[in-house]
Enzyme design. Structure first.
Site, mmCIF file in Angstrom:
data_model
loop_
_atom_site.group_PDB
_atom_site.id
_atom_site.type_symbol
_atom_site.label_atom_id
_atom_site.label_comp_id
_atom_site.label_asym_id
_atom_site.label_seq_id
_atom_site.Cartn_x
_atom_site.Cartn_y
_atom_site.Cartn_z
ATOM 1 C CB SER A 87 4.823 67.459 52.699
ATOM 2 O OG SER A 87 5.065 67.473 51.510
ATOM 3 C CG ASP B 105 6.378 74.551 50.164
ATOM 4 O OD1 ASP B 105 6.886 73.576 49.345
ATOM 5 O OD2 ASP B 105 5.902 74.121 51.288
ATOM 6 C CG HIS C 184 8.583 71.312 51.521
ATOM 7 N ND1 HIS C 184 6.965 71.459 51.213
ATOM 8 C CD2 HIS C 184 8.558 69.833 51.707
ATOM 9 C CE1 HIS C 184 6.371 70.354 51.158
ATOM 10 N NE2 HIS C 184 7.092 69.370 51.618
#
Length: 516
Positions: free
Chosen positions: A231, A457, A485
């Protein structure tokens, strides 16, 4: 922009048991170990960004390791508060590592779970238990809390009670009074950060963290950085590659951010990502039968949006001190969209809310904000705002900006667009000016970098991974056709094997590869 982090998912230890296949391409190989003659420098000599003068570099200090729980070693690394003044005041980074468990050790694998603001210490403990054995045998698993975060020298902003009040503000204001209350709330948040963290607030950018990462690499004794960032951790990793391309070893960037996008454009795309994830959740609910939200996706969307409108006017009871407002319910819906394994919890929370019970949505809201049962918050959201507001100009500086951009937000995300548009004011009153600006990252001269993107995602939409892989001169894209995610360690044997082969052998796909 909503934060993008695996930290909360890792702490819950979910998302690891899906069965998957893959479409694999052929591979090329590179040497799997750093030559013994390529010694780690004791001091840095930054390659620097193109056209940018690199600041002086501090010496990499030793880490005094001590034994700590679970077979880990814990320590503290001192780094300059201001990298332009390497001999000036220092701050501390909390570091921990789990030594490699087998022979043929490659080096250290440094982790970052995202956020910004996620704890790398917590993530390392998760990785040391759940990552594939082949990685744990060959690498020391290393986690650190970046500057401003957790157990390192940390940003502080609101008190716990004030944070409770802030999270209950109407984040989708539809009257002048509500708009002013939101503006005042963001100003108060910024002022609290300035009051508590004045010295640190101007030195928590991603560039600062990347320079810390290079000092950590040298202190660990590694000539090259081997790194897995999820991320926001992909932005940190890409920034490191831009600053120090010749020190890139093997970098996995999972659930990528797009460094070239403006905050407004990124917020809109992210809103679309959460809208896609919500649709996938509803399809799953409908396909499973007996979905209380409706017999079709469209019926479910109508029911959820109607619930949020009801809560805007009539919040539900929550706990002893808080009501479940539209804002809290929205966060409670967003939070479990990060992981398909949390979809049943979302379904149960929405069922309960329709019966007049808001407590399950409040619990999901608290998971997102890292609010403990004792009412205490981690500093996740404080660090998140501080880093984001330094890294780029604000998405909006006035109510007029929000009103101008709102139709575009709603077009991309009818459910969450209004929330994201008003969140753009978070940095409008920030007490220190931004030091970064959006730009493509090429990192020319870096070794092959593996970018991993998940097609549905919610927090870091797939188009961002496609974009980053294309920007990087040595980028290679691995696609996971799935939900949730990030992708590594989420149940796809194909993804996991590809990532492990890359980290342990230097193998990258020679053509785009898709896993399921």
């Amino acid at each position: 922009m909503l934060r993008g982090s695996c930290a909360r998912i890792a702490a819950a230890a979910v998302g690891l048991l899906l069965v998957a296949g893959c479409d694999s391409g052929s591979s090329s190989k590179s040497p799997d170990r750093i030559a013994d003659s390529d010694k780690a420098p004791v001091t840095g000599d930054p390659d620097g960004r193109v056209g940018e003068k690199a600041p002086p570099t501090a010496a990499a200090e030793p880490i005094g390791w001590t034994a700590c729980a679970g077979g880990f070693q814990c320590g503290t690394l001192q780094v300059p508060l201001d990298h332009a003044k390497p001999d000036g005041p220092k701050i501390k980074l909390a570091v921990m590592r789990k030594p490699a468990t087998g022979p043929n050790r490659i080096g250290s694998l440094v982790l970052n779970p995202g956020g910004p603001g996620g704890s790398g210490l917590d993530f390392a403990q998760y990785a040391a238990m759940r990552y594939p054995a082949d990685l744990r045998k060959r690498f020391d698993i290393v986690g650190f809390d970046p500057r401003g975060v957790g157990r390192s020298t940390a940003i502080g902003c609101l008190t716990d009670n004030a944070m409770d009040a802030f999270t209950q503000l109407d984040a989708t204001p539809d009257t002048p009074a509500e708009e002013q209350a939101w503006v005042d709330g963001t100003r108060s948040y910024a002022q609290a950060c300035a009051d508590k963290s004045a010295d640190l607030l101007g030195h928590v950018s991603t560039v600062d963290a990347a320079r810390d990462l290079d000092l950590l690499r040298a202190s660990l004794g590694d000539a090259k950085l081997h790194y897995l960032g999820a991320s926001y951790g992909t932005f940190l990793g890409a920034t490191y590659a831009e600053l120090y391309p010749n020190r890139v070893g093997r970098l996995v960037l999972d659930g990528a951010m797009d460094p070239s996008q403006s905050p407004t454009a990124a917020n809109k795309v992210q809103g679309g990502g959460f809208e896609t994830a919500l649709a996938a959740f509803l399809d799953n609910c409908v396909d499973g039968g007996s979905c209380s939200l409706g017999a079709t996706r469209e019926a479910g969307l109508t029911r959820i949006r109607g619930l949020l409108q009801q809560l805007d006017a009539r919040p539900l009871p929550g706990d002893a001190t808080r009501k479940v407002t539209e804002s809290i319910a929205t966060t409670g819906i967003l939070s479990p969209l990060y992981s398909k394994e949390q979809w049943p919890a979302l379904r149960q929370a929405l069922d309960a809310a329709q019966r007049g019970d808001g407590e399950p949505l409040l619990e999901l809201n608290d998971q997102y904000y890292e609010r403990g049962q004792d009412g205490k918050y981690s500093n996740l959201m404080s660090a998140n705002a501080a880093v984001n507001c330094l890294d780029a100009p604000p998405a909006a500086t006035s109510r007029a900006d929000v009103e101008r951009d709102l139709p575009g937000y709603l077009a991309d995300s009818p459910t969450f667009g209004r929330n994201l548009a008003w969140a753009g004011l978070t940095c409008a009153s920030w007490p220190v000016p931004p030091t970064g600006k959006p730009h493509p990252i090429k990192a020319e001269g870096a070794a092959p970098i593996l970018v991993v993107g998940t097609t549905r995602d919610p927090a870091t939409p797939y188009v961002w991974s496609q974009s980053l892989a294309a920007q990087l001169a040595s980028g290679n894209l691995l696609t996971y056709d799935g939900d949730g995610h990030t992708a590594f360690g989420r149940g796809s044997n194909c993804v996991d094997r590809t990532v492990v082969d890359y980290l342990t052998q230097g193998t990258v796909p020679t053509k785009p590869k898709t896993c399921r």
